[in-house]
Design a protein around this motif. Structure first.
Motif, PDB file in Angstrom:
ATOM      1  N   SER A   2     -11.857  29.924  42.409  1.00 24.36           N
ATOM      2  CA  SER A   2     -12.996  30.652  41.834  1.00 24.36           C
ATOM      3  C   SER A   2     -14.244  30.321  42.644  1.00 24.36           C
ATOM      4  O   SER A   2     -14.363  29.227  43.199  1.00 24.36           O
ATOM      5  N   PRO A   3     -15.188  31.273  42.739  1.00 24.42           N
ATOM      6  CA  PRO A   3     -16.363  31.038  43.577  1.00 24.42           C
ATOM      7  C   PRO A   3     -17.263  29.951  43.013  1.00 24.42           C
ATOM      8  O   PRO A   3     -17.252  29.661  41.815  1.00 24.42           O
ATOM      9  N   LEU A  34      -7.991  42.620  44.984  1.00 25.25           N
ATOM     10  CA  LEU A  34      -8.442  41.389  44.344  1.00 25.25           C
ATOM     11  C   LEU A  34      -9.923  41.438  43.977  1.00 25.25           C
ATOM     12  O   LEU A  34     -10.542  40.403  43.722  1.00 25.25           O
ATOM     13  N   ALA A  35     -10.496  42.630  43.943  1.00 22.64           N
ATOM     14  CA  ALA A  35     -11.894  42.776  43.529  1.00 22.64           C
ATOM     15  C   ALA A  35     -12.036  42.415  42.060  1.00 22.64           C
ATOM     16  O   ALA A  35     -11.092  42.532  41.276  1.00 22.64           O
ATOM     17  N   GLY A  36     -13.231  41.983  41.693  1.00 21.33           N
ATOM     18  CA  GLY A  36     -13.506  41.700  40.290  1.00 21.33           C
ATOM     19  C   GLY A  36     -13.450  42.961  39.450  1.00 21.33           C
ATOM     20  O   GLY A  36     -13.398  44.081  39.967  1.00 21.33           O
ATOM     21  N   GLU A  81     -12.899  36.348  42.192  1.00 20.53           N
ATOM     22  CA  GLU A  81     -13.739  36.335  41.001  1.00 20.53           C
ATOM     23  C   GLU A  81     -12.987  35.710  39.816  1.00 20.53           C
ATOM     24  O   GLU A  81     -11.757  35.812  39.731  1.00 20.53           O
ATOM     25  N   PRO A  82     -13.717  35.073  38.880  1.00 21.96           N
ATOM     26  CA  PRO A  82     -13.066  34.455  37.727  1.00 21.96           C
ATOM     27  C   PRO A  82     -12.192  35.423  36.935  1.00 21.96           C
ATOM     28  O   PRO A  82     -11.139  35.033  36.423  1.00 21.96           O
ATOM     29  N   ASP A  83     -12.604  36.701  36.823  1.00 25.69           N
ATOM     30  CA  ASP A  83     -11.791  37.645  36.055  1.00 25.69           C
ATOM     31  C   ASP A  83     -10.465  37.941  36.757  1.00 25.69           C
ATOM     32  O   ASP A  83      -9.471  38.246  36.095  1.00 25.69           O
TER      33      ASP A  83
END
Length: 198
Positions: free
Chosen positions: A9-10, A75-77, A142-144
């Motif tokens: 995660s970022p 893999l985009a949010g 992203e976390p999601d």
């Protein structure tokens, strides 16, 4: 053939620090950059580095000395449509019924973007492809996206998405073969992150 994917995660940025729908263009803040640089070299050598297309994921990958990584639209949010860039308080004040619907029904997308269910399906398709790739992959996402990975790997209902917390700068690892994954959750990338509230 065993595939291994570590999802990172970022590091912290203003959108993560305050409940805000990230617009994809917000950089890491100073604390986030410091923590990410401190974790450089912690991850094992990898054959492939991929990432969400956002600025914070690219900057996290670079600070971890992974290079810029290959951006992946798969893999985009979560696409939150017209809510992008707004705080949760702003959206909740303007559209309380829509926010309630969105949080309760994983198939809904009142913001005009993507539903949680569709995100989980998209990430699941990426994982199906990753299962056919031997070796180690690091994905700064992203976390999601990490939540969607957990839902997919555990074959959980999409409603479980909101029950998964993903702290900044943590690693969630999966390994397996033939599409059957084992899951290792939320390991801090360096000792300082373990006791730090961000």
């Amino acid at each position: 053939m065993t595939s291994r994917v570590t999802f990172v995660s970022p590091a912290m940025n203003p959108s993560l620090r305050r409940p805000r729908f990230d617009d994809g263009a917000t950089s890491l803040d100073d604390i986030g950059m410091t923590h990410a640089r401190a974790a450089a070299g912690v991850l094992p050598p990898t054959a492939l580095v991929v990432r969400s297309p956002s600025v914070r994921c690219r900057e996290t990958a670079e600070a971890l000395e992974l290079g810029a990584g290959e951006p992946s639209v798969e893999l985009a949010g979560l696409d939150v449509g017209r809510w992008r860039g707004l705080s949760l308080d702003e959206v909740g004040g303007a559209e309380p019924a829509a926010v309630g619907q969105w949080l309760a029904d994983p198939a809904s997308a009142p913001h005009g973007g993507e539903s949680v269910r569709d995100l989980c399906l998209r990430v699941g398709r990426w994982l199906d492809g990753a299962a056919r790739r031997e070796g180690r992959t690091v994905a700064v996402v992203e976390p999601d996206v990490v939540r969607a990975v957990v839902v997919h790997v555990l074959d959980a209902p999409a409603a479980a998405f909101w029950r998964v917390d993903v702290p900044p700068l943590t690693a969630t690892a999966i390994s397996g073969r033939s599409g059957r994954w084992n899951l290792g959750l939320g390991r801090p990338l360096h000792a300082r992150a373990a006791g730090d509230d961000g």
